[in-house]
Scaffold this active site. Sequence first.
Site, short mmCIF file in Angstrom:
data_model
loop_
_atom_site.label_atom_id
_atom_site.label_comp_id
_atom_site.label_asym_id
_atom_site.label_seq_id
_atom_site.Cartn_x
_atom_site.Cartn_y
_atom_site.Cartn_z
N LYS A 126 -28.18 -40.67 -11.89
CA LYS A 126 -28.70 -41.35 -13.07
C LYS A 126 -28.45 -42.97 -12.71
O LYS A 126 -29.34 -43.90 -13.10
CB LYS A 126 -28.15 -41.23 -14.28
CG LYS A 126 -28.82 -41.07 -15.53
CD LYS A 126 -28.07 -40.32 -16.61
CE LYS A 126 -26.63 -40.78 -16.91
NZ LYS A 126 -26.18 -40.13 -18.23
N LYS A 127 -27.23 -43.27 -12.39
CA LYS A 127 -26.81 -44.74 -12.58
C LYS A 127 -26.64 -45.45 -11.23
O LYS A 127 -25.97 -46.34 -11.04
CB LYS A 127 -25.54 -44.80 -13.37
CG LYS A 127 -25.76 -44.53 -14.81
CD LYS A 127 -24.69 -44.46 -15.69
CE LYS A 127 -25.02 -44.17 -16.89
NZ LYS A 127 -23.83 -44.18 -18.24
N1 C2G Z 1 -22.72 -45.13 -27.71
C1 C2G Z 1 -22.62 -45.76 -28.99
N2 C2G Z 1 -22.39 -47.04 -28.88
C2 C2G Z 1 -21.91 -47.76 -27.88
C3 C2G Z 1 -21.81 -47.05 -26.65
C4 C2G Z 1 -22.23 -45.79 -26.46
O1 C2G Z 1 -23.23 -45.28 -29.91
N3 C2G Z 1 -21.53 -49.15 -27.98
C5 C2G Z 1 -23.11 -43.67 -27.44
C6 C2G Z 1 -24.35 -43.53 -26.61
O2 C2G Z 1 -25.65 -43.79 -27.49
C7 C2G Z 1 -24.25 -42.14 -26.52
C8 C2G Z 1 -22.83 -41.67 -26.37
O3 C2G Z 1 -22.15 -42.95 -26.88
O4 C2G Z 1 -25.03 -41.33 -27.39
C9 C2G Z 1 -22.42 -41.74 -24.96
O5 C2G Z 1 -22.82 -42.97 -24.32
P1 C2G Z 1 -22.76 -42.69 -22.67
O6 C2G Z 1 -21.39 -42.37 -22.02
O7 C2G Z 1 -23.19 -44.07 -22.14
O8 C2G Z 1 -23.71 -41.79 -22.28
P2 C2G Z 1 -25.10 -42.05 -21.46
O9 C2G Z 1 -24.64 -42.11 -20.14
O10 C2G Z 1 -26.06 -42.53 -22.19
O11 C2G Z 1 -25.32 -40.24 -21.21
O12 C2G Z 1 -27.81 -36.47 -21.54
C10 C2G Z 1 -27.70 -37.85 -21.70
C11 C2G Z 1 -26.73 -38.42 -21.04
O13 C2G Z 1 -25.79 -37.50 -20.63
C12 C2G Z 1 -26.25 -39.69 -22.07
#
Ligand code: C2G
Length: 130
Positions: A44-45
């Site tokens: 993904k990243k």
């Molecule tokens: N999040 C949030 N506020 C932030 C940072 C993150 O509400 N300032 C939320 C994101 O929107 C997400 C959750 O925390 O719902 C986890 O964030 P990430 O670890 O960045 O997850 P991500 O890489 O978006 O993975 O299947 C979907 C993926 O696995 C999501």
Amino acid sequence: MNTVITFGTFDVLHVGHINILERARAKGDHLVVGVSSDKLNFEKKARYPVYKENDRVKIIKSLRCVDQVFIEESLELKAEYIKQHQASVLVMGDDWKGRFDHLSEFCEVLYLARTPSVSTSEIIEIVKSI
Ligand code: C2G
């Protein structure tokens, strides 16, 4: 039981993660969290998370608002995970808004507002610069 499911990497845990997990838990009475695998993150990243998947699982499992944790192996398996855990609500941060609307045939799909001004990538940059 009203099961809520949510997904994320949750690398370098911060208050934005806690906020969404607590708010997700408040949408039901059992919160299941899919923590994305190291491999999925690389796909993904194009980089591996700072914390390894087993450590991220252990950290998320230890939170009071979380009832169950599993490793999310693929972004394409959400429907299967929802059915497997009999979730009635899927919660995602609004950075994913619209992306999972098709799953509303299996459960309610809610996008909650992200916590402003905090992110794992920003924390990594700050630590690097110290
Ligand atoms: N999040 C949030 N506020 C932030 C940072 C993150 O509400 N300032 C939320 C994101 O929107 C997400 C959750 O925390 O719902 C986890 O964030 P990430 O670890 O960045 O997850 P991500 O890489 O978006 O993975 O299947 C979907 C993926 O696995 C999501």
